[in-house]
Design a protein around this motif. Sequence first.
Motif, PDB file in Angstrom:
ATOM      1  N   ILE A 144       0.836  -1.209   0.000  1.00 46.74           N
ATOM      2  CA  ILE A 144       0.000   0.000   0.000  1.00 46.74           C
ATOM      3  C   ILE A 144       0.865   1.251   0.000  1.00 46.74           C
ATOM      4  O   ILE A 144       0.597   2.212  -0.722  1.00 46.74           O
ATOM      5  CB  ILE A 144      -0.961  -0.011   1.210  1.00 46.74           C
ATOM      6  CG1 ILE A 144      -1.989  -1.134   1.044  1.00 46.74           C
ATOM      7  CG2 ILE A 144      -1.651   1.339   1.361  1.00 46.74           C
ATOM      8  CD1 ILE A 144      -2.914  -1.309   2.230  1.00 46.74           C
ATOM      9  N   SER A 145       1.936   1.247   0.804  1.00 49.53           N
ATOM     10  CA  SER A 145       2.826   2.409   0.852  1.00 49.53           C
ATOM     11  C   SER A 145       3.503   2.638  -0.487  1.00 49.53           C
ATOM     12  O   SER A 145       3.686   3.779  -0.926  1.00 49.53           O
ATOM     13  CB  SER A 145       3.875   2.222   1.946  1.00 49.53           C
ATOM     14  OG  SER A 145       3.271   2.178   3.224  1.00 49.53           O
ATOM     15  N   ALA A 146       3.879   1.553  -1.160  1.00 51.00           N
ATOM     16  CA  ALA A 146       4.505   1.676  -2.479  1.00 51.00           C
ATOM     17  C   ALA A 146       3.520   2.265  -3.479  1.00 51.00           C
ATOM     18  O   ALA A 146       3.878   3.156  -4.272  1.00 51.00           O
ATOM     19  CB  ALA A 146       4.995   0.316  -2.954  1.00 51.00           C
ATOM     20  N   GLU A 147       2.273   1.808  -3.450  1.00 52.14           N
ATOM     21  CA  GLU A 147       1.264   2.330  -4.367  1.00 52.14           C
ATOM     22  C   GLU A 147       0.962   3.798  -4.072  1.00 52.14           C
ATOM     23  O   GLU A 147       0.776   4.603  -4.993  1.00 52.14           O
ATOM     24  CB  GLU A 147      -0.006   1.482  -4.268  1.00 52.14           C
ATOM     25  CG  GLU A 147       0.177   0.068  -4.825  1.00 52.14           C
ATOM     26  CD  GLU A 147      -1.031  -0.831  -4.582  1.00 52.14           C
ATOM     27  OE1 GLU A 147      -1.960  -0.372  -3.879  1.00 52.14           O
ATOM     28  OE2 GLU A 147      -1.033  -1.974  -5.092  1.00 52.14           O
ATOM     29  N   ASP A 148       0.925   4.146  -2.778  1.00 54.44           N
ATOM     30  CA  ASP A 148       0.698   5.544  -2.408  1.00 54.44           C
ATOM     31  C   ASP A 148       1.834   6.439  -2.905  1.00 54.44           C
ATOM     32  O   ASP A 148       1.600   7.566  -3.371  1.00 54.44           O
ATOM     33  CB  ASP A 148       0.581   5.672  -0.884  1.00 54.44           C
ATOM     34  CG  ASP A 148      -0.732   5.126  -0.348  1.00 54.44           C
ATOM     35  OD1 ASP A 148      -1.656   4.893  -1.163  1.00 54.44           O
ATOM     36  OD2 ASP A 148      -0.837   4.929   0.883  1.00 54.44           O
ATOM     37  N   ALA A 149       3.067   5.954  -2.792  1.00 54.16           N
ATOM     38  CA  ALA A 149       4.213   6.737  -3.263  1.00 54.16           C
ATOM     39  C   ALA A 149       4.115   6.978  -4.765  1.00 54.16           C
ATOM     40  O   ALA A 149       4.330   8.101  -5.242  1.00 54.16           O
ATOM     41  CB  ALA A 149       5.517   6.021  -2.922  1.00 54.16           C
ATOM     42  N   LEU A 150       3.780   5.938  -5.523  1.00 51.10           N
ATOM     43  CA  LEU A 150       3.637   6.099  -6.975  1.00 51.10           C
ATOM     44  C   LEU A 150       2.543   7.098  -7.325  1.00 51.10           C
ATOM     45  O   LEU A 150       2.670   7.863  -8.295  1.00 51.10           O
ATOM     46  CB  LEU A 150       3.341   4.747  -7.628  1.00 51.10           C
ATOM     47  CG  LEU A 150       4.540   3.848  -7.927  1.00 51.10           C
ATOM     48  CD1 LEU A 150       4.075   2.505  -8.460  1.00 51.10           C
ATOM     49  CD2 LEU A 150       5.495   4.521  -8.915  1.00 51.10           C
ATOM     50  N   ALA A 151       1.492   7.105  -6.528  1.00 51.35           N
ATOM     51  CA  ALA A 151       0.380   8.020  -6.791  1.00 51.35           C
ATOM     52  C   ALA A 151       0.765   9.482  -6.576  1.00 51.35           C
ATOM     53  O   ALA A 151       0.114  10.382  -7.119  1.00 51.35           O
ATOM     54  CB  ALA A 151      -0.807   7.666  -5.893  1.00 51.35           C
ATOM     55  N   ARG A 152       1.806   9.713  -5.795  1.00 53.98           N
ATOM     56  CA  ARG A 152       2.248  11.092  -5.524  1.00 53.98           C
ATOM     57  C   ARG A 152       3.241  11.598  -6.569  1.00 53.98           C
ATOM     58  O   ARG A 152       3.673  12.742  -6.501  1.00 53.98           O
ATOM     59  CB  ARG A 152       2.903  11.174  -4.141  1.00 53.98           C
ATOM     60  CG  ARG A 152       1.971  10.866  -2.985  1.00 53.98           C
ATOM     61  CD  ARG A 152       2.663  11.109  -1.651  1.00 53.98           C
ATOM     62  NE  ARG A 152       1.855  10.556  -0.571  1.00 53.98           N
ATOM     63  CZ  ARG A 152       2.077   9.394   0.030  1.00 53.98           C
ATOM     64  NH1 ARG A 152       3.117   8.658  -0.344  1.00 53.98           N
ATOM     65  NH2 ARG A 152       1.286   8.962   0.975  1.00 53.98           N
ATOM     66  N   LEU A 153       3.614  10.747  -7.501  1.00 52.85           N
ATOM     67  CA  LEU A 153       4.649  11.083  -8.483  1.00 52.85           C
ATOM     68  C   LEU A 153       4.049  11.413  -9.842  1.00 52.85           C
ATOM     69  O   LEU A 153       3.145  10.731 -10.321  1.00 52.85           O
ATOM     70  CB  LEU A 153       5.611   9.912  -8.638  1.00 52.85           C
ATOM     71  CG  LEU A 153       6.619   9.710  -7.503  1.00 52.85           C
ATOM     72  CD1 LEU A 153       7.152   8.285  -7.513  1.00 52.85           C
ATOM     73  CD2 LEU A 153       7.764  10.695  -7.646  1.00 52.85           C
ATOM     74  N   VAL A 154       4.569  12.454 -10.454  1.00 55.50           N
ATOM     75  CA  VAL A 154       4.236  12.811 -11.828  1.00 55.50           C
ATOM     76  C   VAL A 154       5.550  12.901 -12.602  1.00 55.50           C
ATOM     77  O   VAL A 154       6.515  13.498 -12.113  1.00 55.50           O
ATOM     78  CB  VAL A 154       3.487  14.154 -11.901  1.00 55.50           C
ATOM     79  CG1 VAL A 154       3.324  14.603 -13.358  1.00 55.50           C
ATOM     80  CG2 VAL A 154       2.130  14.054 -11.215  1.00 55.50           C
TER      81      VAL A 154
END
Length: 294
Positions: A69-79
């Motif tokens: 979940i933390s990995a997916e959240d990190a990816l979601a914060r990246l553009v």
Amino acid sequence: MSATAGASRIQRVGVVGGGQMGAGIAEVCARAGIDTVVAESDAAAARAAGERVAVSLERAVQRGKLDRISAEDALARLVFTGDLEDLADRQLVIEAVTENPDAKAEVFTALDKIVEDREAVLATNTSAIPIMRLGMATGRADRVVGLHFFNPVPVLPLVEVVSSLHTSADTVATVESFARDALGKTMVRSQDRAGFVVNALLVPYLLSAIRMAESGYASAADVDAGMELGCAHPMGPLKLADLIGLDTVAAIAESLYEEFKEPLFAPPPLLQRMVQAGLLGRKSGRGFHMYGRA
């Protein structure tokens, strides 16, 4: 300004360059909950940078260092973008392009025009290039600072904070608070001298090991084994040079030699030839040792 205030005001970070270092910096920012935009030279390079971060996050999950979940959240914060203009609203921009003073200065000149907030901090991840040179490429040298991370960024805890003669105390306080409180890094301060603290000590040692192998005094394997088994170093100097990237080692050596004119700081001929041949270490699959292609 208090440390807490400095950390809380950095909510939007930009990273210029999505290579090994830039991707690592972007990853630690995103994992810390920060809105992060990575700008590359074009759309294809931006996609490659995104893949680089995704692979690193997946590796952390597989090794039990990070939950899914933390990995997916990190990816979601990246553009990831191929347009530097997308960094206009950033409060902190960290430049991590190739270790070339002209290329870096060009980035800083562009960022000075693009980043709208005149209080925003423009930082460089340079290993050795004087901060003053990059600051003077802008109209806000007081907001330019060195913020030098170490590879691999998600693993190594150190950040060097380097001030030029123009860097303001507020700028230093802001980046130190950000690195410590937001990213959980440990900092050392350095004067604006080529190599700063770590590379001014490390790179001459690496160059000595390269000269030893170049002269036939000892093989690359024996040089590394000697320092690993005889001095308890976790990695021999030639393996470490391969990990850093032989092009980066050469660039740092050139910066050290240009500043201090110490002959032992000059890159050895073998190092220069390997860089010319594209034998850059781990990232190319071959340096002083052989590796699986990155």
